[in-house]
Scaffold this motif. Sequence first.
Motif, PDB file in Angstrom:
ATOM      1  N   ILE A 152       0.817  -1.216   0.000  1.00  0.00           N
ATOM      2  CA  ILE A 152       0.000   0.000   0.000  1.00  0.00           C
ATOM      3  C   ILE A 152       0.849   1.263   0.000  1.00  0.00           C
ATOM      4  O   ILE A 152       0.469   2.278  -0.587  1.00  0.00           O
ATOM      5  N   THR A 153       2.009   1.231   0.657  1.00  0.00           N
ATOM      6  CA  THR A 153       2.886   2.409   0.713  1.00  0.00           C
ATOM      7  C   THR A 153       4.337   1.974   0.567  1.00  0.00           C
ATOM      8  O   THR A 153       4.680   0.788   0.721  1.00  0.00           O
ATOM      9  N   GLU A 154       5.200   2.923   0.304  1.00  0.00           N
ATOM     10  CA  GLU A 154       6.627   2.640   0.212  1.00  0.00           C
ATOM     11  C   GLU A 154       7.174   2.173   1.561  1.00  0.00           C
ATOM     12  O   GLU A 154       8.039   1.291   1.623  1.00  0.00           O
ATOM     13  N   ALA A 155       6.667   2.759   2.651  1.00  0.00           N
ATOM     14  CA  ALA A 155       7.122   2.371   3.993  1.00  0.00           C
ATOM     15  C   ALA A 155       6.835   0.897   4.263  1.00  0.00           C
ATOM     16  O   ALA A 155       7.671   0.181   4.833  1.00  0.00           O
ATOM     17  N   VAL A 156       5.650   0.436   3.873  1.00  0.00           N
ATOM     18  CA  VAL A 156       5.301  -0.976   4.036  1.00  0.00           C
ATOM     19  C   VAL A 156       6.205  -1.837   3.154  1.00  0.00           C
ATOM     20  O   VAL A 156       6.702  -2.888   3.578  1.00  0.00           O
ATOM     21  N   ALA A 157       6.448  -1.377   1.935  1.00  0.00           N
ATOM     22  CA  ALA A 157       7.310  -2.117   1.018  1.00  0.00           C
ATOM     23  C   ALA A 157       8.732  -2.265   1.577  1.00  0.00           C
ATOM     24  O   ALA A 157       9.323  -3.348   1.539  1.00  0.00           O
ATOM     25  N   LEU A 158       9.260  -1.189   2.126  1.00  0.00           N
ATOM     26  CA  LEU A 158      10.621  -1.224   2.670  1.00  0.00           C
ATOM     27  C   LEU A 158      10.728  -2.152   3.881  1.00  0.00           C
ATOM     28  O   LEU A 158      11.798  -2.689   4.172  1.00  0.00           O
ATOM     29  N   TYR A 159       9.614  -2.341   4.573  1.00  0.00           N
ATOM     30  CA  TYR A 159       9.608  -3.227   5.746  1.00  0.00           C
ATOM     31  C   TYR A 159       9.896  -4.679   5.341  1.00  0.00           C
ATOM     32  O   TYR A 159      10.356  -5.479   6.161  1.00  0.00           O
ATOM     33  N   LEU A 160       9.663  -5.000   4.077  1.00  0.00           N
ATOM     34  CA  LEU A 160       9.938  -6.347   3.577  1.00  0.00           C
ATOM     35  C   LEU A 160      11.417  -6.710   3.682  1.00  0.00           C
ATOM     36  O   LEU A 160      11.785  -7.886   3.681  1.00  0.00           O
ATOM     37  N   GLN A 161      12.284  -5.692   3.772  1.00  0.00           N
ATOM     38  CA  GLN A 161      13.719  -5.940   3.873  1.00  0.00           C
ATOM     39  C   GLN A 161      14.069  -6.762   5.108  1.00  0.00           C
ATOM     40  O   GLN A 161      15.135  -7.383   5.170  1.00  0.00           O
ATOM     41  N   LYS A 162      13.160  -6.763   6.063  1.00  0.00           N
ATOM     42  CA  LYS A 162      13.371  -7.539   7.283  1.00  0.00           C
ATOM     43  C   LYS A 162      13.278  -9.048   7.008  1.00  0.00           C
ATOM     44  O   LYS A 162      13.816  -9.861   7.759  1.00  0.00           O
ATOM     45  N   PHE A 163      12.613  -9.406   5.888  1.00  0.00           N
ATOM     46  CA  PHE A 163      12.349 -10.817   5.624  1.00  0.00           C
ATOM     47  C   PHE A 163      12.900 -11.332   4.297  1.00  0.00           C
ATOM     48  O   PHE A 163      13.117 -12.536   4.150  1.00  0.00           O
ATOM     49  N   ILE A 164      13.091 -10.455   3.334  1.00  0.00           N
ATOM     50  CA  ILE A 164      13.531 -10.902   2.007  1.00  0.00           C
ATOM     51  C   ILE A 164      14.682 -10.032   1.511  1.00  0.00           C
ATOM     52  O   ILE A 164      14.946  -8.958   2.059  1.00  0.00           O
ATOM     53  N   LEU A 165      15.332 -10.529   0.461  1.00  0.00           N
ATOM     54  CA  LEU A 165      16.334  -9.723  -0.226  1.00  0.00           C
ATOM     55  C   LEU A 165      15.562  -8.766  -1.123  1.00  0.00           C
ATOM     56  O   LEU A 165      14.976  -9.176  -2.123  1.00  0.00           O
ATOM     57  N   TYR A 166      15.550  -7.506  -0.744  1.00  0.00           N
ATOM     58  CA  TYR A 166      14.685  -6.511  -1.390  1.00  0.00           C
ATOM     59  C   TYR A 166      15.194  -6.159  -2.780  1.00  0.00           C
ATOM     60  O   TYR A 166      16.328  -5.727  -2.955  1.00  0.00           O
ATOM     61  N   ARG A 167      14.329  -6.388  -3.761  1.00  0.00           N
ATOM     62  CA  ARG A 167      14.652  -5.978  -5.127  1.00  0.00           C
ATOM     63  C   ARG A 167      13.477  -5.205  -5.683  1.00  0.00           C
ATOM     64  O   ARG A 167      12.324  -5.641  -5.576  1.00  0.00           O
ATOM     65  N   LYS A 168      13.755  -4.064  -6.255  1.00  0.00           N
ATOM     66  CA  LYS A 168      12.684  -3.221  -6.781  1.00  0.00           C
ATOM     67  C   LYS A 168      11.893  -3.920  -7.884  1.00  0.00           C
ATOM     68  O   LYS A 168      10.724  -3.634  -8.096  1.00  0.00           O
ATOM     69  N   ARG A 169      12.512  -4.850  -8.575  1.00  0.00           N
ATOM     70  CA  ARG A 169      11.824  -5.495  -9.689  1.00  0.00           C
ATOM     71  C   ARG A 169      10.704  -6.424  -9.228  1.00  0.00           C
ATOM     72  O   ARG A 169       9.831  -6.788 -10.008  1.00  0.00           O
ATOM     73  N   LYS A 170      10.688  -6.801  -7.949  1.00  0.00           N
ATOM     74  CA  LYS A 170       9.628  -7.691  -7.473  1.00  0.00           C
ATOM     75  C   LYS A 170       8.810  -7.089  -6.330  1.00  0.00           C
ATOM     76  O   LYS A 170       7.903  -7.722  -5.815  1.00  0.00           O
ATOM     77  N   VAL A 171       9.133  -5.878  -5.926  1.00  0.00           N
ATOM     78  CA  VAL A 171       8.369  -5.185  -4.886  1.00  0.00           C
ATOM     79  C   VAL A 171       7.757  -3.934  -5.496  1.00  0.00           C
ATOM     80  O   VAL A 171       8.459  -3.104  -6.075  1.00  0.00           O
ATOM     81  N   PHE A 172       6.441  -3.802  -5.355  1.00  0.00           N
ATOM     82  CA  PHE A 172       5.722  -2.693  -5.977  1.00  0.00           C
ATOM     83  C   PHE A 172       4.873  -1.975  -4.925  1.00  0.00           C
ATOM     84  O   PHE A 172       4.415  -2.593  -3.957  1.00  0.00           O
ATOM     85  N   TYR A 173       4.662  -0.686  -5.144  1.00  0.00           N
ATOM     86  CA  TYR A 173       3.810   0.092  -4.236  1.00  0.00           C
ATOM     87  C   TYR A 173       3.243   1.283  -4.991  1.00  0.00           C
ATOM     88  O   TYR A 173       3.766   1.710  -6.023  1.00  0.00           O
ATOM     89  N   GLY A 174       2.139   1.807  -4.455  1.00  0.00           N
ATOM     90  CA  GLY A 174       1.482   2.933  -5.091  1.00  0.00           C
ATOM     91  C   GLY A 174       2.261   4.224  -4.950  1.00  0.00           C
ATOM     92  O   GLY A 174       3.127   4.351  -4.081  1.00  0.00           O
ATOM     93  N   ALA A 175       1.928   5.183  -5.793  1.00  0.00           N
ATOM     94  CA  ALA A 175       2.670   6.445  -5.819  1.00  0.00           C
ATOM     95  C   ALA A 175       2.366   7.331  -4.618  1.00  0.00           C
ATOM     96  O   ALA A 175       3.235   8.060  -4.138  1.00  0.00           O
ATOM     97  N   ASP A 176       1.125   7.289  -4.129  1.00  0.00           N
ATOM     98  CA  ASP A 176       0.755   8.234  -3.064  1.00  0.00           C
ATOM     99  C   ASP A 176       0.146   7.580  -1.824  1.00  0.00           C
ATOM    100  O   ASP A 176      -0.416   8.250  -0.970  1.00  0.00           O
TER     101      ASP A 176
END
Length: 295
Positions: free
Chosen positions: A103-127
């Motif tokens: 839903i947000t970039e902050a939620v997306a970045l939280y995934l770094q706690k569990f996965i190897l974060y890659r922008k190509r597989k993590v998506f989030y809305g603009a606003d």
Amino acid sequence: MSKNGSKQEGNSKTARKILISQPKPESERSPYFDLERKHNVELVFHPFIVLEGIPARDFRKQKIDVQQYTAIIFTSRNAIDHFFRMSEELKLSIAQDTKYFCITEAVALYLQKFILYRKRKVFYGADGTNKSMLDVINKHKEAEKFLYVCSENQQDSEICSWLKNNKCDFQLAYMYRTISNDIKPVLQKNEYDMICFFTPSGVKSLLDNFPDFKQNGTVLTAFGGNTSKAVLEAGFNLEIQVPSPQRPSMVAALDIFLASAPTKAPTNTASKAPKKAASKAPKKSPAKKAAKATK
């Protein structure tokens, strides 16, 4: 509990004590603390709800094969926590090419706690809105099989309706449930200028603890469409709705509100001083002239 309506009318005063219905941030670098210092306000953190994880044995009854889904939808950090908790309890290995829609970039970045974060597989809305996240999902809906991780008693109806109407291949996965927390001590011992809600369950918790709660001018803010709807359906006046293009987060919304609200103390002090000086000056001159004329 809350101040009288006559003392609080929208932006007519600065909110001095704000109740945030979430746990206190663990990091001292939280933007909430920057906001507190910037506007000289007191933020009180107290969760209105308690999350209870659904045991793996109960989740199995939903007959969901998590590994069959190629994309996961997260609308909160809590959903991420419980998804990976459940995966660990079930001893599941999540494919590295799994896509995550947040839903947000902050939620997306939280995934770094569990996965190897890659922008190509993590998506989030603009606003940070449902619409912006759904716009991103729309680009992938034909190729992905979606798993929407959510609470047993709290799903975002807008997201569910969109997935159905757009014929997406999706499944709801209930991995936790929300329970009303005891908030009586916090609300009974303090008066708050503002209360910030983040979930419909938070609004329900307020009414569970105080069935006869009267707003009395307390400014209410809500994050998310469903939370805003819950506040309005409870019969309350909603001052601030988040997110929006101008207010992508609750911190941004509070910053704008506090910056636009006038500060009473300095204004009153400044306005009184010149009036006193001005009122004394004209009185002396006529008095002296009268005395000379008499002599």
